[in-house]
Design an enzyme around this catalytic site. Structure first.
Site, PDB file in Angstrom:
ATOM      1  N   HIS A  38      -0.552  -9.167   5.491  1.00  0.00           N
ATOM      2  CA  HIS A  38      -0.430  -7.707   5.419  1.00  0.00           C
ATOM      3  C   HIS A  38       0.537  -7.246   4.332  1.00  0.00           C
ATOM      4  CE1 HIS A  38       1.273  -3.807   7.222  1.00  0.00           C
ATOM      5  NE2 HIS A  38       0.051  -3.528   6.817  1.00  0.00           N
ATOM      6  N   HIS A  74       3.036   0.624  -0.958  1.00  0.00           N
ATOM      7  CA  HIS A  74       2.887   1.233   0.363  1.00  0.00           C
ATOM      8  C   HIS A  74       3.860   2.384   0.549  1.00  0.00           C
ATOM      9  CE1 HIS A  74       2.944   1.858   4.687  1.00  0.00           C
ATOM     10  NE2 HIS A  74       1.838   1.145   4.788  1.00  0.00           N
TER      11      HIS A  74
END
Length: 306
Positions: A38, A74
């Site tokens: 991830h 992110h």
């Protein structure tokens, strides 16, 4: 000479045809699983996550106001226990990823076979989705697929958070076709990641003209708990005769028990901050008998039938 070639002749002396058939049968009776690292947004993290056991990674892609893919980034907030701010310029990341997935390169990882691009299209207007798809395709063609000349070999999933942005898919396909490489669509799959109703997702694919290569995600940040109800619905769709889903993955799973629960629910992929945890569970006897880590020979667009 690759080791497999070097020892091929030895294999025939050591293995009877019957035991070779048994190997194939055993492989066929185990669900291939993708351990999905991830938030792999820096080139150095590719090695890190694959070395921990990931055979797949997820990378965030941010866009500028003109729908150009800009950074692998992110930002805050992100998962508990993670640094949210690692990044690269998107095209530079693609070049690093290409090296990691091109046989013969010094940075090559044979086991890295799937990449999920988490497309952060939230700041784009709906009418920019097609442009975003075109620009994304051109970036990948040039920097990852090396204009179709011995580029990276990993399969790619375009993960779109908003059903209204379904035209991104058509834009992507249109650009590859106009650039003379429609065959690369064989390496591309899709995911709508907004935890929408399964029926609504099916309608979005219908509008997009998509009839295969579908991964369905379900999940939530590791900071919060989420049940497996929708995963169950996605798995039921996948396993039905008229479902649209080929593979189901669950995110973000960092604990052994939640890994077991996800595997028991029948998922094909588990996204995690700790690939070694997932690999450990897959080595437990109960799971080793039913699952195996997917390799490049496992087509990620095929629904597994036991």
């Amino acid at each position: 000479v690759r080791a497999t070639e070097k020892f091929a002749s030895m294999y025939f002396f050591c293995h009877s045809p019957q035991s070779a058939e048994t190997d194939v049968a055993e492989r066929g009776n185990k669900r291939p699983v993708w351990i999905m690292g991830h938030m792999v947004n820096a080139i150095a993290q590719i090695d890190e996550f694959v070395n921990l056991g990931a055979n797949s990674i997820e990378t965030d892609v941010s866009f500028d106001s003109s729908a150009n893919p800009e950074y692998t980034y992110h930002g805050v907030p992100c998962d508990c226990g993670r640094t949210c701010t690692k990044w690269e310029h998107f095209n530079e990341f693609l070049k690093g990823l290409r090296k990691a997935t091109t046989p013969g390169d010094s940075k090559y990882h044979e086991k890295l076979v799937l990449v999920v691009f988490d497309l952060k299209t939230g700041r784009l207007y709906d009418n920019q989705a097609s442009d975003a798809g075109k620009k994304l395709a051109k970036s990948l063609l040039q920097n990852y697929w090396n204009n179709g000349n011995n580029g990276g070999r990993a399969y790619i999933v375009l993960s779109i958070p908003n059903l209204a942005h379904y035209k991104l898919i058509a834009g992507f396909k249109e650009a590859l076709t106009s650039e003379g490489h429609p065959e690369l669509m064989d390496k591309v799959g899709y995911d709508f990641s907004g935890n929408d109703d399964i029926g609504d997702v099916a309608n979005a694919y219908k509008k997009a003209g998509v009839t295969g290569h579908v991964w369905q995600s379900d999940g939530i940040t590791n900071c919060l708990l989420r049940g497996l109800d929708r995963v169950g619905k996605a798995v039921a769709n996948r396993d039905s005769s008229n479902g649209y889903i080929n593979k189901v993955y669950y995110w973000t799973v960092d604990k052994r028990q939640s890994t077991r629960d996800a595997l028991d629910a029948g998922v094909d992929g588990i996204m995690t901050n700790y690939p070694d945890v997932i690999a450990d569970v897959l080595n437990e006897s109960a799971y080793k008998a039913k699952f195996r880590i997917a390799s490049y020979d496992d087509n990620p667009w095929e629904t597994y039938k036991n």
